[in-house]
Enzyme design. Structure first.
Site, mmCIF file in Angstrom:
data_model
loop_
_atom_site.group_PDB
_atom_site.id
_atom_site.type_symbol
_atom_site.label_atom_id
_atom_site.label_comp_id
_atom_site.label_asym_id
_atom_site.label_seq_id
_atom_site.Cartn_x
_atom_site.Cartn_y
_atom_site.Cartn_z
ATOM 1 N N LYS A 38 50.808 54.172 33.967
ATOM 2 C CA LYS A 38 51.193 53.112 34.902
ATOM 3 C C LYS A 38 50.367 51.854 34.653
ATOM 4 O O LYS A 38 49.305 51.906 34.016
ATOM 5 C CB LYS A 38 51.014 53.584 36.344
ATOM 6 C CG LYS A 38 49.594 53.981 36.723
ATOM 7 C CD LYS A 38 49.547 54.534 38.128
ATOM 8 C CE LYS A 38 48.118 54.946 38.497
ATOM 9 N NZ LYS A 38 48.050 55.471 39.882
ATOM 10 N N TYR A 265 28.152 26.801 38.753
ATOM 11 C CA TYR A 265 28.635 26.376 40.062
ATOM 12 C C TYR A 265 27.681 26.837 41.161
ATOM 13 O O TYR A 265 27.182 27.966 41.141
ATOM 14 C CB TYR A 265 30.020 26.967 40.341
ATOM 15 C CG TYR A 265 31.122 26.359 39.517
ATOM 16 C CD1 TYR A 265 31.511 25.033 39.709
ATOM 17 C CD2 TYR A 265 31.783 27.109 38.563
ATOM 18 C CE1 TYR A 265 32.535 24.472 38.956
ATOM 19 C CE2 TYR A 265 32.806 26.558 37.793
ATOM 20 C CZ TYR A 265 33.180 25.242 38.000
ATOM 21 O OH TYR A 265 34.187 24.688 37.255
#
Length: 374
Positions: A38, A265
């Protein structure tokens, strides 16, 4: 114009996946083994890995939904949808000959009607909820519903299956109660003359913790994360599995920054002294967890180099204090081994407070998948 090589690449060792498959198959014998591919085989490439596992002796493939099933169907093995079918997905599923999940009487009626319409038999697998609380017929009340399903035309009741909620916990009575509920239902159905070719409940965690879920009356076992050499962090592996993936990029820049310089950041890191730093060409868009900010490590020239500051979308800054000869273009190992040192997917999972399933599925679309054979 030919595209350049991907800056970030995920190396998938197919030989390791094949070796893990054979190790798992020995563990579960005489059960047959169904690889669960999957989510594009956890982001590693469903068709490529499926082709190799088909040739290695897989009994069938398991997937979560219809598009995944239709992609694998051309490989020639049966494909079971382990989740459910939405009403408009029934017709293409029956047409393609997929093993359809039956979660209740109403879904069985839809599949039966479509099979009658197409004048063919539809192979179905009955989903039993023994305590997962997600999909399927409630185990204690399922027998009467199943006997009604049995009377519907053009259905081949090929299999019956359930799923553990907490198989990563070895000593958990809830798991034992789930197993007992499923076995009790099987006995009740057998007393009414109904048996199944495919009976399965075990997936990767249970293969390690509950070997009894691969013994009679079970005939099939599922495997997902174990194929790639990983387990849930709470599981003590019962098999020798080989990690099959490595994540690599390159140094984009090397600089010396002054004391007091802010990194990234939010200025999450400030240098206490002049420092040789590197910028690597990978960030959270490529799958590096933000949780590695100021805490994680990568490998450059066989040396562990700490992450400095906050990881950004496309780049990550690292300290090169211990690698004075590092240069732009050098290989950087984010996950894997270089020299005698290693950074593992489990290391990342611990820092992020998650498990390797989450991380394997997070590698971005611009990460190149490279398949190795040894």
């Amino acid at each position: 114009m030919q595209p350049f090589e991907n800056r970030v690449r995920l190396e998938i060792n197919l030989a390791a996946v094949a070796a893990n498959f054979q190790e798992i198959r020995r563990r579960v014998a005489p059960c047959r083994l169904m690889p669960v591919l999957k989510a594009n085989a956890y982001g590693l490439g469903g068709r490529r890995i499926g082709t190799m596992l088909r040739d290695a002796g897989a009994a069938a493939f398991g997937v979560a939904e219809i598009n995944e099933a239709l992609e694998l169907a051309p490989l020639g093995l049966p494909v079971q949808i382990l989740g459910n079918l939405l009403p408009d997905e029934v017709a293409p599923a029956v047409e393609a000959g997929l093993w359809c999940p039956v979660n209740d009487l109403e879904s069985a009626r839809r599949i039966s009607a479509e099979a009658v319409h197409r004048n063919r038999r539809a192979a179905v697998q009955l989903t039993i909820d023994t305590g997962m609380g997600r999909l399927g017929m409630i185990a204690e009340r399922a027998a009467a519903e199943i006997m009604e399903i049995r009377r519907l035309p053009n259905l081949e009741l090929r299999g019956i299956y359930s799923h553990f909620s907490s198989a990563f916990l070895r000593y958990d009575d809830y798991n034992n109660r789930q197993l007992a509920k499923f076995k009790a239902l099987l006995m009740e159905l057998q007393a009414q003359g109904l048996t199944f070719e495919d009976v399965h409940m075990a997936a990767s965690d249970a293969l390690n913790n509950f070997p009894e879920s691969c013994r009679t009356p079970f005939t099939l076992a599922r495997c997902g994360i174990n194929l790639y050499g990983y387990c849930d962090p709470a599981v003590t592996p019962a098999m020798h599995l080989i990690p099959a993936v490595e994540l690599k990029t390159r140094l984009a820049a090397v600089r010396i920054l002054d004391a007091g310089a802010a990194i990234g950041y939010g200025r999450m890191h400030r240098l206490l002294k002049p420092t040789r730093v590197g910028t690597i060409a990978a960030g959270y868009a490529d799958g590096l967890p933000l949780a590695l900010s100021n805490r994680g490590y990568v490998l450059v020239r066989g040396t562990l180099c700490p992450v400095l500051g906050r990881i950004s979308m496309d780049y990550t800054t690292i300290s090169l204090e211990n690698v004075p000869d590092a240069a732009p273009g050098d290989e950087v190992v984010c996950i894997g081994t270089q020299g005698d040192a290693a950074v593992t997917l489990e290391d990342w999972a611990q820092l992020k407070g998650t498990h390797v399933y989450d991380l394997l599925c997070s590698f971005g679309t611009r990460v190149g998948r490279v398949y190795l054979h040894g």
